[in-house]
Design an enzyme around this catalytic site. Sequence first.
Site, mmCIF file in Angstrom:
data_model
loop_
_atom_site.group_PDB
_atom_site.id
_atom_site.type_symbol
_atom_site.label_atom_id
_atom_site.label_comp_id
_atom_site.label_asym_id
_atom_site.label_seq_id
_atom_site.Cartn_x
_atom_site.Cartn_y
_atom_site.Cartn_z
ATOM 1 N N SER A 107 -1.775 27.040 -5.657
ATOM 2 C CA SER A 107 -1.471 28.465 -5.810
ATOM 3 C C SER A 107 -1.999 29.020 -7.124
ATOM 4 C CB SER A 107 0.044 28.695 -5.754
ATOM 5 O OG SER A 107 0.547 28.223 -4.538
ATOM 6 N N HIS B 199 14.906 13.260 12.137
ATOM 7 C CA HIS B 199 13.723 13.343 13.004
ATOM 8 C C HIS B 199 12.812 12.138 12.812
ATOM 9 C CE1 HIS B 199 11.554 15.827 9.691
ATOM 10 N NE2 HIS B 199 11.154 14.602 9.619
ATOM 11 N N HIS B 200 13.106 11.311 11.801
ATOM 12 C CA HIS B 200 12.371 10.052 11.664
ATOM 13 C C HIS B 200 12.976 8.985 12.567
ATOM 14 C CE1 HIS B 200 10.089 11.294 8.055
ATOM 15 N NE2 HIS B 200 11.139 12.049 7.831
ATOM 16 N N THR C 22 6.526 26.987 5.696
ATOM 17 C CA THR C 22 5.224 26.370 5.450
ATOM 18 C C THR C 22 4.118 27.300 5.926
ATOM 19 O OG1 THR C 22 6.346 24.311 5.965
ATOM 20 C CG2 THR C 22 3.980 24.197 5.634
ATOM 21 N N LYS D 137 3.419 30.041 3.501
ATOM 22 C CA LYS D 137 2.568 29.609 2.390
ATOM 23 C C LYS D 137 1.097 29.617 2.786
ATOM 24 C CE LYS D 137 5.399 26.970 -0.665
ATOM 25 N NZ LYS D 137 4.734 27.509 -1.829
ATOM 26 N N HIS E 208 13.156 12.053 3.474
ATOM 27 C CA HIS E 208 12.527 13.301 3.846
ATOM 28 C C HIS E 208 12.310 14.247 2.664
ATOM 29 C CE1 HIS E 208 10.350 15.520 6.665
ATOM 30 N NE2 HIS E 208 10.794 16.587 6.064
ATOM 31 N N SER F 53 11.724 8.063 -12.503
ATOM 32 C CA SER F 53 11.554 9.371 -11.859
ATOM 33 C C SER F 53 12.665 10.326 -12.221
ATOM 34 C CB SER F 53 11.580 9.234 -10.340
ATOM 35 O OG SER F 53 10.469 8.562 -9.914
ATOM 36 N N HIS G 72 0.844 -1.200 0.000
ATOM 37 C CA HIS G 72 0.000 0.000 0.000
ATOM 38 C C HIS G 72 0.879 1.251 0.000
ATOM 39 C CE1 HIS G 72 -2.966 2.998 1.181
ATOM 40 N NE2 HIS G 72 -2.249 3.273 2.257
ATOM 41 N N TRP H 15 7.060 0.065 3.936
ATOM 42 C CA TRP H 15 7.572 0.783 2.759
ATOM 43 C C TRP H 15 8.925 1.392 3.052
ATOM 44 C CZ3 TRP H 15 8.813 5.854 1.265
ATOM 45 C CH2 TRP H 15 8.610 6.837 2.218
ATOM 46 N N GLU I 134 11.843 13.286 -0.211
ATOM 47 C CA GLU I 134 10.769 12.598 -0.921
ATOM 48 C C GLU I 134 9.393 13.082 -0.453
ATOM 49 O OE1 GLU I 134 10.447 10.489 -3.347
ATOM 50 O OE2 GLU I 134 8.382 9.818 -3.028
#
Lengths: 534, 188, 366
Positions: free
Chosen positions: A277, A311-312, A337, A340, A262, A179, A85, A150, A264
Site C-alpha cells: 500500500s 475451516h482447516h 480482502t 483491499k 489461522h 516474536s 521447510h 509443520w 498466524e
Amino acid sequence: MSAVIDPGHVGHGHAGHDHHHGPAKGLMRWVLTTNHKDIGTMYLWFSFAMFLLGGSMAMVIRAELFQPGLQIVQPEFFNQMTTMHGLIMVFGAVMPAFVGLANWMIPLMIGAPDMALPRMNNFSFWLLPAAFGLLVSTLFMEGGGPNFGWTFYAPLSTTYGPESTTFFIFAVHLMGISSIMGAINVVATILNLRAPGMTLMKMPLFVWTWLITGFLLIAVMPVLAGCVTMMLMDIHFGTSFFSAAGGGDPVLFQHVFWFFGHPEVYIMILPAFGAVSAIIPAFARKPLFGYTSMVYATAAIAFLSFVVWAHHMFTVGIPLTGQLFFMYATMLIAVPTGVKVFNWASTMWRGSMTFETPMLFSVAFVILFTIGGFSGLMLAIAPADFQYHDTYFVVAHFHYVLVPGAIFGIFASAYYWLPKWTGHMYDETLGKLHFWMSFVGMNLAFFPMHFVGLAGMPRRIPDYNMMFANFNMVSSIGAFMFGATQLLFLFIVIKCIRGGKPAPAKPWDGAEGLEWSVPSPAPYHTFSTPPEVK
Amino acid sequence: MSEGISTRALVSRLLVVVVVMFCFGVFVLPPFYDAMCRVFGINGKTADAYQGVQTQDDSRQVRVQFLATNAAGMLWSFGPTADELTVHPGEARDMLFIAHNPTDQPMSAQAVPSVSPARAAAFFHKTECFCFTQQVLQPGERIEMPVRFIVDRDLPKDVHHLTLGYTLFDITASKPPVAHVTLARAAQ
Amino acid sequence: MGLLLWLVFSSAHASWGVNMTPGATEVSRSVFDLHMTIFWICVVIGVIVFGAMFWSMLVHRRSVGQKPAHFHESTTVEILWTVVPLLILIVMAIPATKVLIDIYDTSESELDIQITGYQWKWHYKYLGEDVEFFSNMSTPRSQIENRSAKGEHYLLEVDEPMVVPVGTKVRFLITSADVIHSWWVPALAVKKDAIPGFINESWTRIEEPGIYRGQCTELCGKDHGFMPVVVEAKSKEDYADWLAERKQLAAAEKELTSKEWTMDELMVRGEKAYVTACAACHMPGGEGLPPMFPALKGSAIAVGPAKGHIDIVVNGKPGTSMAAFGKQLSEVDIAAIITYERNAWGNAVGDMVTPKDILAFKQAQE
C-alpha cells in the site's frame, strides 16, 4: 576478534551531520547493539539465511518429487524435510523478515528516534539464532528431527514422535518468546513514540498493518506456546490433553493449533499488505485509494481470523451447524480482502505508472495473491473442501498466498527501501531479471499443483502414481528455477551495499512519508528531535 | 510523543494479555472444548454417568450397533457379545463386552467410548459403563464388562441407527492419568 | 496467466488432466458441480479485476504521457464493492449449504463397514457379516526403488480391496488404532479423518460397478504415501458371491494350518508375507531403521529361542510400533514369516516354525 567495547566509544555516522555517536566497531557492535537499524539489518540477514536454508529443503523435496519412485531420499527423511521447510519458512524466514522491516522502517515512518524498548529488541533478535540452531540440530539427533509436518498434529507428534520432539518444543518456545517481545516492542513504539502531529489515521499503512499484526501476535503466540506446553506435558509428565486413552482428545490439539494457526496466516500477510500500500501509490504517482477503508478492512480481517480456524478441520467430523458456521465466517473474509484488492486496483487506475522492480513485485503481489484468494474461497466451501482437503490443491493455495504474497511483499519492500538502507541504487536491470525469473519460476512451480491436487494427489507424500508425473516434473523445474534465482537476489543486495549510483534522500519521485526526509543512507541516529507532522 | 499511557504501563498491559492468552490456551480452551463436546456430542463424546429415568417410547425403534477396537499395542482380545440390539427410546438396556488378557503380565486398560452419528451422542446415556473406570486384568484372566444405556426419547426422528464404539487402550505403562479437567481445576 | 493455462490445459489428455472428475455417486457429482460453479464465479471476477488492472497498466503509464489523477476516495464505490461481493457470496453459500446437508444425511444404511486406520494399512470389517481383513499396498518394493517398471496402478493397488455392492447405501464407521489417518476416495467424494478413540461416520451409494482408488490424506508417519484405498463396487449378485467366497476362504485358511508344511514352502510364502507385512519397518533386507525399527538380521530375538520370536510377532511389543500380528495375519502367514526371518539374510537358525506351532501358542494363551 576485537574484544574491547567501550560503550562510550565515539564513531562517526556516515552522514557525519549527526551530533550523536555512530556504531561501535567490530563484531560486538552487532552482539550488543540496541540500534533499531542494526537490529533490523540483522533480522533481515537472518531471515534471508533461513529463506535459503528452508529453500534448499524445498529443493530436496522437489528433487525427490521430480519423478515417480524413490530416488534421492527415504520417506522418513522426506517427512523431516517437509516439516523443517514449513517451520523454517514460517517462523524463520517470513516472520523475522517482517520484524526486520518493522525495526528499520517504523521508527523512520513515525518520526521516532528508535524502538520503544531497544534492549529487549536486541534480546528478541538473539533468541532466534538460538531457536533455529536448536531446531536444525534435531536433524542430526538419533531418530531424526521433527517428521510430523509443520502442523505437528497429535498423536503423531506426541506418542509417536521422535526423541528430538522435546528440543523441537523448546525451539518453538524460544521463537514464540522472540516474536512476542518483537510484537510488544512494535506496538509500544507505534502507540507511544509517534512524532507530534502523527495521529493514528495519518500513519502510513505499513505502520497500521504492523500495529494490527502486533496485536495478533500478542494474542496468538501464547496460545501456540500453550499448545506445545501441553504436548510437552503429555510426552513427559503423564497428562492426557491430546490422548484419548487418558480422557483427552487428539482433535483438541487441532482446535488449539488452528486457533493460533489461522491468525498466524494473517500475521504473515498483513505487513505485506501495508508495504504494497506504500509502493503502489509511489509508482502510480497517485495517493492510495481508500486509506480509511484499508485500515478498517485490515482490522476486519484480523478480527475474522479468530473465528474461522475450524475451516482447516472440515474433515475431522464437525457437526453440521459448526461446519456451516465456519464455512460462512470463512467466506466473509473475502469481503475485506476484496476491498483491499479493489483499492489497490483503483490506486493504479489513471495513475502515471512506471514499473521499477518494487512496483513489479507489488503488482505481481496483487494479482497472484488474488489467485490464492480465489482458491481460498473455493477451499472455504465445506462440501468442496472434502475433495480439496490435504491435497496439492491446498499446497498450491497456501504457496500462492505466501510466495507471491508474503515473499514478493518482502522483495518489493527490500527493493523499495534498499536505497534508504545502503545509500546506493540497486542494479535495476538485475532487479527486473530477478523479478521475471521469480515470477515465471514461482508460477511454474505452484500453478500445476492445483491440477495434481484436483486430480487426487495428497500432500506430504514422497512418491506418487504416474498420472501425477507430468505436472510434478513441471513443478520441480519451476521450483529449481525459483530457488536458483534467489541467489541472484543475494548478489544484487551485496552489489548494492558495496556500491552503485548514490541514492538521493528520496529516490522515488512519487514516494510519500517521513522516511524519505532523512538522507540516504539513513544516518545511524535519526529523528533525535521529533519532526513536525502537519 | 503522543499522549496516553507510559511505555512501562503499556508494556505491562501487553504482558498481561500474553499471560492471559497462554492461560486461555492451556486452562480454558481444553475444558471448554470438552464441555462443548459433551453438550453437543462433538466427536461422538458421551457424558458421564446418567442419573435420570425415562419412560419407554413404544412408537419407534432404534438400532444400536456395538464396535470394539484395540488401539495399537493393546494385546487383549476384546469385543461385544452381540453385534447389535434393537431398542425403544427411553428403555434401559444392557450389553456385555468380553475382555481377555492373554499375556503373562497383569495389565490395565481404559476403554474410550464414542457414539456415531455425533449429533446423536448427546442423546445416548450410559447409566453404568466399564469405561467409567480402568480395567485391570491378571495374566490369562477373562472378564465380562457391562454397559447399561438409555437412548433418549428426544433423539432426532431421522436417526434410526446408532453406533457405540469402544477403543481399548493399554495404560499399564503410564502413571495414573491426570485428566486435563482436573488439572484446570487445580489451577484455579 | 494462470487462469489461461488452466483453460488451455483443460482439454488435454488424461495425464495432463487439470480438473477434478465428477466421480461415481450423486454426492460426488453435486460436489463437482459446486466446485465448477465456484470456479467459474472466480474466473469471471478474475477476468474483470485483472482485466481492469492490465488495461490500467497498459494505458495509465508515464511512458505514454499519462498525467496522474488525484482522486483517492469515494464512499459510493467503497460501499458498492463491499455489498456486491457479499451478494455473490450469498449466491455461493446457497448451493454449498444444500450439498452439505445432503452429505450429512442419516437415513438407514444397508451395509455397515468399520474402517480402521493402522500405520500403514487399512482394516475393513463388515459388521454383522463376520468378514474382516487388512488391506495392504501391493506395489512391490522393486517398483518403488525403480528396479522394475511401474505398473498402471503404481502405489494405488492393494492385496485386498474393499468390496461393496452397487446401488446400496453403505455406511462407513471410521476410526484409527494409532495416529490420525484420513480415508479418501475421490470418485466417491468421501474423505473422513480416522481418529484414535473416536468414530467418524460417512456414507456412499455407488451407481456403477468399477474400481475406485484413493489414498490416505493425513500425514501418518513414514509410509503415509504408501497406504492406498481401493474400493471395488460389484453388482449385488457378484457382491453376494464374493461375500460367500470370503467366508469359505476363512475356512480354507484354517485347513492350511493343519497341512504339513516343508521348509521350502514356508520360506517362499514367508518372503512374500514378510514383504507385505514387515518390510516397511524392518526393511526388505532385515536391516531395519534403528532406533525406531530394530534390525532383524542377527537380532537376539530372530536367532534366539523360537518361543520368544513367536511371542513378539503374535503379541507385539507394548510401547513400540511393533503391532500384535496375532489377529492381523493367519497362522500360516505368521509361521511362514517367523521361519523366513530365522533363516534369511544370513540368519541361519535352521529350525522351522509351523502353523500348528502358532495355533498351539495361541491356544496356550487363551
